[in-house]
Design a protein around this motif. Structure first.
Motif: not given
Ligand code: ADP
Length: 267
Positions: A137-148, A174-181, A256-261
């Protein structure tokens, strides 16, 4: 014409009602099935460990002649193991109630999936002791909105299943990655996999693929709790089998939460 139309409308309404009745009967049958499954499970999953605890505790209180120290330790072990089993079942039931009352995900915040995986693995150390665990699981994945707490419970259930159903010595991945959304997280095991026809049904409460699965420590609630929690947090979860070899893959997708440009990019 009006009469004909009225007749047609009446027929249509009757049909809709018929569909409605069929639908309602289906729902009622499903509710009945769940209720009786719940009762069977409660009487089995509560009574079996309780009987074992009572038996062991009774023997410890009035030890039969010749009871060795080793036997005593074993009886105490039974008391502890079976109590843990009861505890797990009650926790599962509480989780189910939380989902049904809609009282889930009240403490959602931004978190790194890797952090939650870390705490879940910490909690499952004893359970996975006989397996290899491979985390990618890369450390630089975007954060996600969850109840931990809920997300950790989902991971706990999936890792617990992998350790329970895949033989010792095999690897749990355990494998993690991010795509565009979204951020995607997979729990992967080796053997026995899940028959194609059961991939959706494993998320039903009390559904078990194999008869022998009933004998193990499970409650048949773990995966339906996973789905309930993940969906309450806005994500999806699905089951599949590995492509190139045997083993099950559970895939969670969290948006992933929508990014502000970033204004810098506009230059
Ligand atoms: P249980 O308490 O029985 O483990 P779950 O809801 O967690 O209940 O799982 C439902 C059923 O799905 C299990 O009884 C088992 O038959 C099947 N299953 C779950 N995870 C796996 C896995 N990793 N590999 C193979 N079968 C699995």
């Amino acid at each position: 014409l009006l009469d004909a139309l009225t007749d047609q409308a009446a027929v249509a309404i009757e049909r809709i009602q018929l569909v409605d009745d069929v639908e309602r009967a289906k729902l009622a049958a499903e509710a009945d099935r769940l209720r009786s499954a719940l009762l069977t499970s409660i009487s089995h999953d509560l009574k079996t460990p309780l009987a074992a605890i009572l038996g062991a505790a009774g023997m410890l209180r009035e030890p039969p002649e010749g009871l060795a120290k080793d036997d005593e330790t074993e009886l105490l072990g039974t008391v502890v193991d079976e109590s843990e089993r009861l505890n797990r079942f009650i926790a599962n039931l509480l989780d189910m109630t939380r989902i049904e009352s809609g009282a889930t995900a009240p403490n959602a915040g931004l978190h790194f999936v890797g952090d939650i995986v870390g705490t879940a693995l910490q909690r499952t150390l004893k359970i996975t002791a006989g397996h290899r665990v491979a985390v990618d699981i890369p450390a630089d994945l975007p954060m996600i909105t969850v109840d931990p707490v809920l997300f950790e419970q989902v991971l706990f259930n999936l890792i617990d299943n992998a350790a329970k159903y895949a033989p010792e010595g095999t690897t749990i991945g355990l494998k993690g990655w991010a795509d565009s959304s979204s951020v995607v997280l997979q729990v992967i095991d080796e053997e026995p996999g899940i028959p194609a026809g059961d991939l959706e049904r494993v998320f039903d409460s009390f559904y078990r693929v194999r008869k022998v699965d009933q004998v193990r420590a499970g409650t048949g609630l773990g995966l339906s709790i996973c789905r309930g929690f993940v969906e309450a947090m806005g994500g999806t979860i699905m089951a599949a089998n590995r492509q190139e070899r045997t083993g099950a893959v559970f895939t969670i997708r969290m948006p992933t939460p929508k990014q502000t440009p970033d204004l810098g990019e506009l230059k």
